[in-house]
Design an enzyme around this catalytic site. Structure first.
Site, PDB file in Angstrom:
ATOM      1  N   CYS B  76       0.838  -1.204   0.000  1.00 37.05           N
ATOM      2  CA  CYS B  76       0.000   0.000   0.000  1.00 37.05           C
ATOM      3  C   CYS B  76       0.875   1.257   0.000  1.00 37.05           C
ATOM      4  CB  CYS B  76      -1.005  -0.043   1.154  1.00 37.05           C
ATOM      5  SG  CYS B  76      -2.327   1.173   0.963  1.00 37.05           S
ATOM      6  N   HIS B 177      -3.835  -5.037  -0.212  1.00 38.24           N
ATOM      7  CA  HIS B 177      -3.369  -5.564   1.077  1.00 38.24           C
ATOM      8  C   HIS B 177      -3.417  -7.092   1.054  1.00 38.24           C
ATOM      9  CE1 HIS B 177      -3.124  -1.807   3.380  1.00 38.24           C
ATOM     10  NE2 HIS B 177      -4.055  -1.395   2.534  1.00 38.24           N
ATOM     11  N   GLU B 179      -2.370  -9.039   3.179  1.00 36.05           N
ATOM     12  CA  GLU B 179      -2.629  -9.512   4.547  1.00 36.05           C
ATOM     13  C   GLU B 179      -4.115  -9.476   4.900  1.00 36.05           C
ATOM     14  OE1 GLU B 179      -1.501  -6.572   3.695  1.00 36.05           O
ATOM     15  OE2 GLU B 179      -2.106  -5.024   5.118  1.00 36.05           O
TER      16      GLU B 179
END
Lengths: 251, 195
Positions: B76, B177, B179
């Site tokens: 990001c 993202h 994650e």
């Protein structure tokens, strides 16, 4: 194109997921983290955890739970319930929440929306609105729809957006718990009024209800609780049905 | 060991949690020596690019990052700092990846921030090993890296086609993202760890 989202909502009381109709007759339905992990695996796009604990002890249990949720699940999640200050929001952000939702505290002090949004960004702030239709006007309520405020849904949603809300989560208290479909017309009106995404909540009873609110109602996301908790509509089957209805979804 | 660079770039516990779920040992650190010795380095970041770049410069970590030879993954805003410049500020960034970072135009069809699950295509290289084009990943951003020769994945938001991921030599970056991107994101992180 951004996919339309399916969001299971989990009400948490003193650390466990419960479900009842209009906050009466709560029933324990499972462990918050395990249920979240399972929903993520099934293809839920996001999760909402609402803390409905009434006590201080319940609230601190919730903050601990948010840490466990963040460790366990790999999709975004929103937490709400009892967030009355920037500090409350900060604590949940640090615990790992992706977004927070504010409801009655924002009605009591609308500047709370701007203060949280300025500090952590609009993407972090969901404004939840519970409203009931009274003689043709949608009036914002608090306390699970039992208390009326002097705010009207559309003007409040607009104000929340102007103050920095990133999303509006609107629950029709007339539809919530009925399983007879969402208030589609109201969502379509909200969508044309707002530039931020609208999450529909309250009334989901069938796959068709969800199709309707994402097409006719133009909602960005559909939130539901009981139909998912009791596996009445399994998420993988729902996602396939949405795809067949030409709705962009993540499969 | 994976070094996650710690430079006051907002809330990054989701990256730590993701590595824990993958069972990958990591250390959150601003120590140049530890970063230099790590097998892999992750540069996370949320919030404002100009502020993040300022705190990176203030600690001298920008120079340290440029000198790294092991695989580095910017996520990001972390990715945006590895680009040439960002319109958010505006600010000059590290220039490791050949893109400029620009603000999305706001239209009724393409709301800003670009937030939610979107599909990525034109996937190239080992970061996307075994992942089909059209896979969905999670985005939250108002600024995007342009398409450039370093682009290894693309995404469309409204009329804007942008770089969802970039790579130059050992420097990788994802605008989304991983994650927070479910099993697809976990696979991308796993691919990065296996480089």
């Amino acid at each position: 194109m951004v996919a339309k989202r399916i969001i299971p909502c989990l009400d948490v009381k003193d650390g466990v997921v419960v479900k009842g109709i209009n906050f009466e007759g709560l029933r324990e339905v499972g462990d918050a983290v395990e249920m979240g992990v399972q929903y993520a695996r099934d293809g839920a796009d996001e999760l909402v955890y609402l803390d409905i604990s009434a006590t201080r002890e319940g609230r601190s249990t919730f903050a601990e739970l948010v840490k466990r949720i963040a460790r366990g699940i790999d999709i975004p999640f929103t937490v709400g319930g009892g967030i009355g200050s920037v500090e409350d929001a900060a604590r949940l952000l640090e615990a790992g929440a992706d977004k927070i939702s504010v409801n009655s505290s924002a009605l009591a002090d609308p500047s709370l929306i701007s203060r949280i949004a300025e500090k952590y960004g609009s993407q972090f702030v969901v404004v939840a609105i519970d409203a009931k239709c009274v003689e043709g006007r949608w009036i914002c309520t608090t306390h699970g729809g039992t208390r009326f405020t002097d705010r009207e849904l559309f003007s409040w949603a607009r104000e929340a957006q102007e103050r920095g809300a990133g999303e509006i989560l609107f629950t029709s208290m007339d539809h919530d718990g009925t399983r007879a479909g969402y208030a589609c017309g109201v969502y379509a009106q909200l969508d044309s009024l707002l530039s931020i995404p609208v999450i529909a909540s309250g009334g989901a009873g069938s796959v068709q209800d969800i199709v309707d609110v994402l097409t006719e109602g133009r909602a960005s996301a559909a939130l539901a609780a009981s139909i998912f908790h009791y596996n009445q509509i399994p998420i993988p089957a729902l996602k396939r049905a949405l795809q067949q209805a030409n709705i962009p979804v993540r499969l | 060991m994976i070094a996650i660079i710690d430079y006051e770039a907002g809330n990054i516990c989701s990256v730590q949690n993701a590595l824990e779920r993958l069972g990958a040992p990591y250390q959150l650190t601003a120590d140049p020596e530890l970063i230099c010795r790590a097998d892999k380095v992750i540069l996370p970041g949320v919030g404002n690019a100009a502020q993040a770049m300022a705190s990176l410069r203030a600690s001298g970590l920008d120079t340290e990052i440029r000198s790294l030879r092991q695989p580095v993954l910017g996520i990001c805003v972390g990715l945006q700092l590895m680009c040439r410049s960002s319109e958010e500020g505006p600010v000059d960034c590290m220039g490791l990846l050949d893109a400029r970072v620009r603000k999305f135009p706001e239209t009724p069809e393409a709301k800003v921030p670009h937030m939610g699950w979107n599909s990525i295509g034109n996937l190239e290289g080992k970061l996307f090993k075994d992942l089909p084009g059209g896979s969905y990943v999670y985005f939250v951003h108002s600024y995007y890296p342009e398409l450039c020769p370093d682009t290894i994945a693309t995404c469309r938001h409204g009329d804007t086609l942008f770089s969802a991921a970039l790579r130059w030599e050992n420097f990788y970056g994802t605008q989304f993202h991983p994650e927070k991107s479910g099993s697809v994101g976990a696979a991308i992180l796993q691919n990065f760890l296996a480089l």
